[in-house]
Design an enzyme around this catalytic site. Structure first.
Site, PDB file in Angstrom:
ATOM      1  CG  HIS A  44      -2.102   0.752   1.385  1.00  0.00           C
ATOM      2  ND1 HIS A  44      -3.060   0.690   1.362  1.00  0.00           N
ATOM      3  CD2 HIS A  44      -2.104   2.372   0.838  1.00  0.00           C
ATOM      4  CE1 HIS A  44      -3.848   1.529   1.791  1.00  0.00           C
ATOM      5  NE2 HIS A  44      -2.826   3.096   0.617  1.00  0.00           N
ATOM      6  CD  GLU A  71      -4.276  -3.087  -0.022  1.00  0.00           C
ATOM      7  OE1 GLU A  71      -4.533  -3.316   0.660  1.00  0.00           O
ATOM      8  OE2 GLU A  71      -4.010  -2.143   1.282  1.00  0.00           O
ATOM      9  CG  HIS A 191      -7.625  -1.928   8.150  1.00  0.00           C
ATOM     10  ND1 HIS A 191      -7.517  -1.578   9.648  1.00  0.00           N
ATOM     11  CD2 HIS A 191      -7.211  -0.823   7.343  1.00  0.00           C
ATOM     12  CE1 HIS A 191      -6.686  -0.610   9.819  1.00  0.00           C
ATOM     13  NE2 HIS A 191      -6.700  -0.767   7.799  1.00  0.00           N
TER      14      HIS A 191
HETATM   15  N1  PXP Z   1      -6.650  -3.652   4.025  1.00  0.00           N
HETATM   16  C1  PXP Z   1      -6.512  -2.128   3.426  1.00  0.00           C
HETATM   17  C2  PXP Z   1      -7.239  -1.564   2.273  1.00  0.00           C
HETATM   18  C3  PXP Z   1      -5.894  -1.407   4.255  1.00  0.00           C
HETATM   19  O1  PXP Z   1      -4.960  -0.822   4.065  1.00  0.00           O
HETATM   20  C4  PXP Z   1      -5.044  -2.671   4.979  1.00  0.00           C
HETATM   21  C5  PXP Z   1      -3.965  -1.726   6.015  1.00  0.00           C
HETATM   22  O2  PXP Z   1      -2.877  -1.336   4.607  1.00  0.00           O
HETATM   23  C6  PXP Z   1      -5.159  -3.473   5.351  1.00  0.00           C
HETATM   24  C7  PXP Z   1      -6.013  -3.945   4.452  1.00  0.00           C
HETATM   25  C8  PXP Z   1      -4.575  -4.826   5.746  1.00  0.00           C
HETATM   26  O3  PXP Z   1      -4.688  -4.138   7.097  1.00  0.00           O
HETATM   27  P1  PXP Z   1      -4.282  -4.630   8.546  1.00  0.00           P
HETATM   28  O4  PXP Z   1      -2.784  -4.287   8.398  1.00  0.00           O
HETATM   29  O5  PXP Z   1      -4.706  -3.871   9.533  1.00  0.00           O
HETATM   30  O6  PXP Z   1      -4.335  -6.210   9.011  1.00  0.00           O
END
Ligand code: PXP
Length: 238
Positions: A44, A71, A191
């Site tokens: 990301h 992402e 997330h």
């Molecule tokens: N999905 C998206 C769109 C995100 O921005 C993130 C964090 O970068 C995640 C998934 C993964 O979240 P986590 O780091 O809390 O597992």
């Protein structure tokens, strides 16, 4: 049905950047995750490149053998990079430039025309597109209208309420996942998913194709090692 695990390696890049050298080597880390069973690698890149740098995306495309998922907020710089790298999947998030982390899904109604354009631009490059979204029927209908291949449920609220009352926390996702099946939208999720809440989330949603997990998984790797940790997460997704 097995759900795929895509490991978000942002935190590894953050560690690397803190010293200004190439330690730890994120390309090696990505390859190792794959060899331990990860089904994909997620990055990301944010506008300030505080963890993943734009150059990392090009380098990772050369080494990732499973699926690369990029992402980000679709500004012109991001879209140019994604169209050049051509990852397997691009997950579009509505983050403001300085956001600490993604903390909401798209308003797919007010951004309908913009998202339609972006989705088709990416699909023309043979990139599968996913929209980060809350489990809301109207938002799902409007997401479907953009032509997106998949949606990614923003699971932050589920994770937050899981320890209070998991039966209530899962409800919107359960309902929305059934609806996604009816309107033929593929489902990803991410997330704050972790070793406590992942199995429950998977068991209570329909057709969960992929989860992307970073923060908790990297924390767990500090205690269990990355190979064990990948296996622990994979077991919950069977
Ligand atoms: N999905 C998206 C769109 C995100 O921005 C993130 C964090 O970068 C995640 C998934 C993964 O979240 P986590 O780091 O809390 O597992």
């Amino acid at each position: 049905m097995n759900t795929k695990l895509s490991i978000n390696i942002n935190k590894i890049a953050l560690l690397r950047n803190s010293r200004g050298n190439n330690v730890p080597d994120i390309l090696k880390f990505a390859k190792d995750c794959e060899s331990y069973g990860s089904d994909g690698i997620t990055i990301h890149p944010r506008p300030d490149e505080r963890h993943i740098k734009y150059k990392d995306a090009y380098d990772l495309k050369e080494v990732v053998k499973t699926e690369l998922n990029i992402e980000g907020y679709p500004d012109e710089r991001f879209l140019k990079m994604v169209c050049e790298v051509q990852p397997h999947q691009c997950t579009l998030v509505p983050d403001a430039p300085g956001a600490l982390t993604s903390d909401n899904g798209w308003d797919t109604i007010s951004n309908q025309n913009f998202l339609k354009e972006v989705v088709s631009r990416l699909q023309e490059k043979n990139i599968r597109v996913s929209l980060f979204i809350n489990p809301d029927k109207e938002m799902l209908d409007a997401a479907k209208n953009t032509g997106t291949d998949r949606i990614e449920f923003y699971t932050g609220p589920f994770a937050h309420d899981f320890y209070k009352q998991k039966e209530i926390a899962i409800q919107p996702f359960k309902t929305a996942s059934i609806y996604c099946e009816q309107i033929d939208l593929g489902i990803n999720a991410g997330h704050d998913l972790n070793l406590d809440n992942l199995k429950y989330f998977k068991e209570n949603t329909n057709n969960l194709l992929e989860v992307s997990i970073g923060h908790a998984l990297v924390k767990d790797a500090l205690y269990f090692g990355i190979e064990n940790t990948v296996n622990m997460y994979k077991r919950l997704l069977k």
